[in-house]
Design a protein around this motif. Sequence first.
Motif, PDB file in Angstrom:
ATOM      1  N   GLU A  28       0.872  -1.170   0.000  1.00  0.00           N
ATOM      2  CA  GLU A  28       0.000   0.000   0.000  1.00  0.00           C
ATOM      3  C   GLU A  28       0.908   1.218   0.000  1.00  0.00           C
ATOM      4  OE1 GLU A  28      -3.514   0.179   0.071  1.00  0.00           O
ATOM      5  OE2 GLU A  28      -3.375  -1.961  -0.380  1.00  0.00           O
ATOM      6  N   THR A  29       0.872   2.013  -1.063  1.00  0.00           N
ATOM      7  CA  THR A  29       1.775   3.154  -1.191  1.00  0.00           C
ATOM      8  C   THR A  29       0.990   4.411  -1.539  1.00  0.00           C
ATOM      9  OG1 THR A  29       2.164   2.678  -3.523  1.00  0.00           O
ATOM     10  CG2 THR A  29       3.720   1.721  -1.944  1.00  0.00           C
ATOM     11  N   LEU A  30       1.627   5.545  -1.346  1.00  0.00           N
ATOM     12  CA  LEU A  30       1.045   6.830  -1.688  1.00  0.00           C
ATOM     13  C   LEU A  30       0.950   6.945  -3.210  1.00  0.00           C
ATOM     14  CD1 LEU A  30       0.104   9.557  -0.520  1.00  0.00           C
ATOM     15  CD2 LEU A  30       2.446  10.347  -0.800  1.00  0.00           C
ATOM     16  N   HIS A  31      -0.213   7.344  -3.713  1.00  0.00           N
ATOM     17  CA  HIS A  31      -0.444   7.516  -5.141  1.00  0.00           C
ATOM     18  C   HIS A  31      -0.954   8.928  -5.428  1.00  0.00           C
ATOM     19  CE1 HIS A  31      -0.195   3.175  -5.348  1.00  0.00           C
ATOM     20  NE2 HIS A  31      -0.315   3.225  -6.664  1.00  0.00           N
ATOM     21  N   GLU A  32      -0.531   9.462  -6.549  1.00  0.00           N
ATOM     22  CA  GLU A  32      -1.093  10.710  -7.047  1.00  0.00           C
ATOM     23  C   GLU A  32      -2.175  10.324  -8.048  1.00  0.00           C
ATOM     24  OE1 GLU A  32       0.320  14.323  -9.854  1.00  0.00           O
ATOM     25  OE2 GLU A  32       1.639  13.812  -8.193  1.00  0.00           O
ATOM     26  N   ILE A  33      -3.372  10.868  -7.868  1.00  0.00           N
ATOM     27  CA  ILE A  33      -4.519  10.524  -8.701  1.00  0.00           C
ATOM     28  C   ILE A  33      -4.898  11.721  -9.559  1.00  0.00           C
ATOM     29  CG2 ILE A  33      -6.901   9.678  -8.691  1.00  0.00           C
ATOM     30  CD1 ILE A  33      -4.863   7.772  -7.346  1.00  0.00           C
ATOM     31  N   SER A  34      -5.180  11.460 -10.836  1.00  0.00           N
ATOM     32  CA  SER A  34      -5.641  12.521 -11.733  1.00  0.00           C
ATOM     33  C   SER A  34      -6.662  11.942 -12.703  1.00  0.00           C
ATOM     34  CB  SER A  34      -4.462  13.130 -12.505  1.00  0.00           C
ATOM     35  OG  SER A  34      -3.848  12.156 -13.324  1.00  0.00           O
ATOM     36  N   VAL A  35      -7.360  12.832 -13.387  1.00  0.00           N
ATOM     37  CA  VAL A  35      -8.318  12.434 -14.422  1.00  0.00           C
ATOM     38  C   VAL A  35      -7.845  13.037 -15.731  1.00  0.00           C
ATOM     39  CG1 VAL A  35     -10.703  12.603 -15.225  1.00  0.00           C
ATOM     40  CG2 VAL A  35     -10.227  12.277 -12.805  1.00  0.00           C
ATOM     41  N   GLN A  36      -7.780  12.213 -16.765  1.00  0.00           N
ATOM     42  CA  GLN A  36      -7.382  12.666 -18.095  1.00  0.00           C
ATOM     43  C   GLN A  36      -8.519  12.400 -19.068  1.00  0.00           C
ATOM     44  OE1 GLN A  36      -3.838  10.509 -19.146  1.00  0.00           O
ATOM     45  NE2 GLN A  36      -2.538  11.737 -17.818  1.00  0.00           N
ATOM     46  N   PRO A  82     -13.292  10.003 -20.065  1.00  0.00           N
ATOM     47  CA  PRO A  82     -12.449  10.269 -18.894  1.00  0.00           C
ATOM     48  C   PRO A  82     -11.752   8.997 -18.408  1.00  0.00           C
ATOM     49  CG  PRO A  82     -14.738  10.118 -18.244  1.00  0.00           C
ATOM     50  CD  PRO A  82     -14.702   9.991 -19.742  1.00  0.00           C
ATOM     51  N   TYR A  83     -10.484   9.136 -18.025  1.00  0.00           N
ATOM     52  CA  TYR A  83      -9.698   8.037 -17.469  1.00  0.00           C
ATOM     53  C   TYR A  83      -9.142   8.458 -16.124  1.00  0.00           C
ATOM     54  CZ  TYR A  83      -9.603   5.203 -21.706  1.00  0.00           C
ATOM     55  OH  TYR A  83      -9.953   4.408 -22.766  1.00  0.00           O
ATOM     56  N   ARG A  84      -9.200   7.558 -15.153  1.00  0.00           N
ATOM     57  CA  ARG A  84      -8.596   7.769 -13.830  1.00  0.00           C
ATOM     58  C   ARG A  84      -7.166   7.251 -13.917  1.00  0.00           C
ATOM     59  NH1 ARG A  84      -7.401   4.949  -9.146  1.00  0.00           N
ATOM     60  NH2 ARG A  84      -7.877   6.023  -7.199  1.00  0.00           N
ATOM     61  N   VAL A  85      -6.207   8.116 -13.607  1.00  0.00           N
ATOM     62  CA  VAL A  85      -4.792   7.754 -13.680  1.00  0.00           C
ATOM     63  C   VAL A  85      -4.209   7.793 -12.274  1.00  0.00           C
ATOM     64  CG1 VAL A  85      -2.554   8.334 -14.679  1.00  0.00           C
ATOM     65  CG2 VAL A  85      -4.634   8.719 -16.004  1.00  0.00           C
ATOM     66  N   ALA A  86      -3.573   6.706 -11.863  1.00  0.00           N
ATOM     67  CA  ALA A  86      -2.940   6.616 -10.549  1.00  0.00           C
ATOM     68  C   ALA A  86      -1.448   6.372 -10.756  1.00  0.00           C
ATOM     69  CB  ALA A  86      -3.551   5.483  -9.734  1.00  0.00           C
ATOM     70  N   ARG A 103       2.501   3.700 -13.316  1.00  0.00           N
ATOM     71  CA  ARG A 103       1.232   4.381 -13.621  1.00  0.00           C
ATOM     72  C   ARG A 103       0.220   3.366 -14.127  1.00  0.00           C
ATOM     73  NH1 ARG A 103       1.762   9.716 -17.033  1.00  0.00           N
ATOM     74  NH2 ARG A 103      -0.189  10.073 -15.982  1.00  0.00           N
ATOM     75  N   SER A 104      -1.004   3.522 -13.667  1.00  0.00           N
ATOM     76  CA  SER A 104      -2.096   2.693 -14.178  1.00  0.00           C
ATOM     77  C   SER A 104      -3.264   3.611 -14.507  1.00  0.00           C
ATOM     78  CB  SER A 104      -2.508   1.642 -13.143  1.00  0.00           C
ATOM     79  OG  SER A 104      -2.984   2.268 -11.972  1.00  0.00           O
ATOM     80  N   SER A 105      -4.067   3.196 -15.470  1.00  0.00           N
ATOM     81  CA  SER A 105      -5.235   4.000 -15.834  1.00  0.00           C
ATOM     82  C   SER A 105      -6.435   3.094 -16.030  1.00  0.00           C
ATOM     83  CB  SER A 105      -4.962   4.824 -17.099  1.00  0.00           C
ATOM     84  OG  SER A 105      -4.724   3.981 -18.195  1.00  0.00           O
ATOM     85  N   GLN A 106      -7.611   3.659 -15.785  1.00  0.00           N
ATOM     86  CA  GLN A 106      -8.858   2.918 -15.917  1.00  0.00           C
ATOM     87  C   GLN A 106      -9.902   3.860 -16.512  1.00  0.00           C
ATOM     88  OE1 GLN A 106     -10.604   1.588 -12.236  1.00  0.00           O
ATOM     89  NE2 GLN A 106     -11.954   0.174 -13.284  1.00  0.00           N
ATOM     90  N   ARG A 107     -10.577   3.391 -17.530  1.00  0.00           N
ATOM     91  CA  ARG A 107     -11.644   4.177 -18.134  1.00  0.00           C
ATOM     92  C   ARG A 107     -12.766   4.332 -17.115  1.00  0.00           C
ATOM     93  NH1 ARG A 107     -15.318   2.498 -23.260  1.00  0.00           N
ATOM     94  NH2 ARG A 107     -16.001   4.599 -23.785  1.00  0.00           N
ATOM     95  N   MET A 108     -13.173   5.568 -16.880  1.00  0.00           N
ATOM     96  CA  MET A 108     -14.164   5.835 -15.833  1.00  0.00           C
ATOM     97  C   MET A 108     -15.519   5.212 -16.133  1.00  0.00           C
ATOM     98  SD  MET A 108     -12.519   7.317 -13.507  1.00  0.00           S
ATOM     99  CE  MET A 108     -13.792   7.946 -12.443  1.00  0.00           C
ATOM    100  N   ASN A 109     -15.886   5.101 -17.365  1.00  0.00           N
ATOM    101  CA  ASN A 109     -17.168   4.483 -17.710  1.00  0.00           C
ATOM    102  C   ASN A 109     -17.160   2.994 -17.449  1.00  0.00           C
ATOM    103  OD1 ASN A 109     -18.018   6.973 -18.473  1.00  0.00           O
ATOM    104  ND2 ASN A 109     -17.924   6.608 -20.661  1.00  0.00           N
ATOM    105  N   ASN A 110     -15.981   2.409 -17.218  1.00  0.00           N
ATOM    106  CA  ASN A 110     -15.866   0.984 -16.906  1.00  0.00           C
ATOM    107  C   ASN A 110     -15.604   0.738 -15.429  1.00  0.00           C
ATOM    108  OD1 ASN A 110     -16.110   0.620 -19.608  1.00  0.00           O
ATOM    109  ND2 ASN A 110     -13.982   0.123 -19.986  1.00  0.00           N
ATOM    110  N   ALA A 111     -15.587   1.809 -14.641  1.00  0.00           N
ATOM    111  CA  ALA A 111     -15.246   1.678 -13.213  1.00  0.00           C
ATOM    112  C   ALA A 111     -16.326   0.954 -12.450  1.00  0.00           C
ATOM    113  CB  ALA A 111     -15.012   3.057 -12.614  1.00  0.00           C
TER     114      ALA A 111
END
Length: 66
Positions: free
Chosen positions: A21-29, A46-50, A58-66
């Motif tokens: 479990e580590t600190l992540h910076e989260i953004s939306v692209q 929109p994609y959630r990027v961590a 870095r990992s990303s996930q399409r928000m409509n698939n969340a």
Amino acid sequence: MATTDDSFNGLTEHCNDCDLETLHEISVQIRTESRKEENAQFSREPYRVAECQRCGNRSSQRMNNA
């Protein structure tokens, strides 16, 4: 699942590379998914990027698939 912690800025999440479990910076692209120029304006999603602040993974996930 992301949780807040006692850190100044960020969320802790599980990092698959660190296996911790580590600190992540989260953004939306906003990303354009269509390669066709005439449809590009209608294919933005929109994609959630961590990004792990320990290893930089870095990992990303399409928000409509969340």
